[in-house]
Design an enzyme around this catalytic site. Structure first.
Site, PDB file in Angstrom:
ATOM      1  N   ASP A  15     -27.375  10.246 -33.582  1.00  0.00           N
ATOM      2  CA  ASP A  15     -27.731   9.061 -34.384  1.00  0.00           C
ATOM      3  C   ASP A  15     -26.645   8.616 -35.364  1.00  0.00           C
ATOM      4  OD1 ASP A  15     -30.091   9.431 -33.036  1.00  0.00           O
ATOM      5  OD2 ASP A  15     -31.302   9.889 -34.796  1.00  0.00           O
ATOM      6  N   LYS A  41     -34.039   7.119 -28.391  1.00  0.00           N
ATOM      7  CA  LYS A  41     -35.280   7.800 -28.758  1.00  0.00           C
ATOM      8  C   LYS A  41     -35.987   7.020 -29.852  1.00  0.00           C
ATOM      9  CE  LYS A  41     -32.855  10.955 -31.940  1.00  0.00           C
ATOM     10  NZ  LYS A  41     -33.512  10.573 -33.194  1.00  0.00           N
ATOM     11  N   CYS A  92     -32.960  14.881 -37.803  1.00  0.00           N
ATOM     12  CA  CYS A  92     -32.745  14.772 -36.358  1.00  0.00           C
ATOM     13  C   CYS A  92     -31.828  15.867 -35.804  1.00  0.00           C
ATOM     14  CB  CYS A  92     -32.225  13.386 -36.013  1.00  0.00           C
ATOM     15  SG  CYS A  92     -33.456  12.096 -36.374  1.00  0.00           S
TER      16      CYS A  92
END
Length: 216
Positions: free
Chosen positions: A15, A118, A163
């Site tokens: 990310d 995601k 994450c």
């Protein structure tokens, strides 16, 4: 100690997107991790040591369950209970098709093999690159890694205590050796999240290393 990446290793970049980095020229910053942009050069250098690199991208629809704005009267960084457990509420971020959802423009990894999106299901959040937050719905990453014969996963990116953490824990549970490159991550740092992450890594035998131990 030094580690030389092997053909069965992969670098998993979590990310590294505009909204998770401080805004530049008004772009991004919706859920900025302090100094998140500072890891971009480190990640670029690391990527050159790996034959296999995989990127993840948070990719939320508008009105996502994790957005505080989706729950009248709720404030960001508070929690609510949802069908799959406790959900932290965030500012709107990484909305599909917006500049904030784009990968950081300084990211230079042309040989990346896969971009895994995601968090695109409206009614469930997804921190982990392996499982949605119900801890049972797979993203497909584990199957991809197994089919490619990749066994050891080095993790970096944003954010360390969410994450990256859940990706490393779930990857370990799926049978992969997961190693977090600590100085190639940054943390959100709310409500003891960093301490919880450290304890979780110790409990699950997730190794922490510094980028300089990886050799070409």
């Amino acid at each position: 100690m030094s580690i030389t990446p092997q053909p069965t290793d992969a670098l998993l970049v979590i990310d590294l997107q505009n909204d998770f980095c401080p805004a530049v020229d008004g772009i991004g910053g919706a859920l900025a991790v302090k100094d998140g942009n500072q890891i971009v050069p480190i990640v670029n250098r690391l990527s050159q040591r790996f034959e296999h690199v995989i990127l993840t991208q948070d990719w939320h629809p508008r009105g996502h369950i994790s957005f505080a704005s989706s729950h009248p009267g709720a404030m960001p960084f508070t929690t609510i209970e949802v069908a799959y457990g406790t959900q932290t509420l965030w500012p709107d971020h990484c909305v599909q098709g917006t500049p904030g959802a784009d990968l950081h423009p300084g990211l230079d990894i042309p040989h990346a093999e896969l971009i895994l999106r995601k968090g695109f299901r409206r009614e469930i959040d997804s921190y982990s690159a392996f499982l949605e937050d119900d801890h049972k719905t797979p993203t497909g990453l584990a199957s991809y890694l197994r089919e490619r014969g990749l066994k050891r996963i080095f993790l970096c990116g944003l954010a360390y205590d969410f994450c990256v953490r859940f990706s490393a824990i779930d990857g370990t549970a799926a049978g992969f050796e997961c190693i977090v490159i600590e100085d190639a991550t940054r943390a959100v740092g709310i409500s003891g999240s960093v301490e919880e992450t450290q304890a979780a890594f110790a409990n699950k035998n997730v190794q922490l290393i510094q980028a300089n131990v990886l050799t070409s």
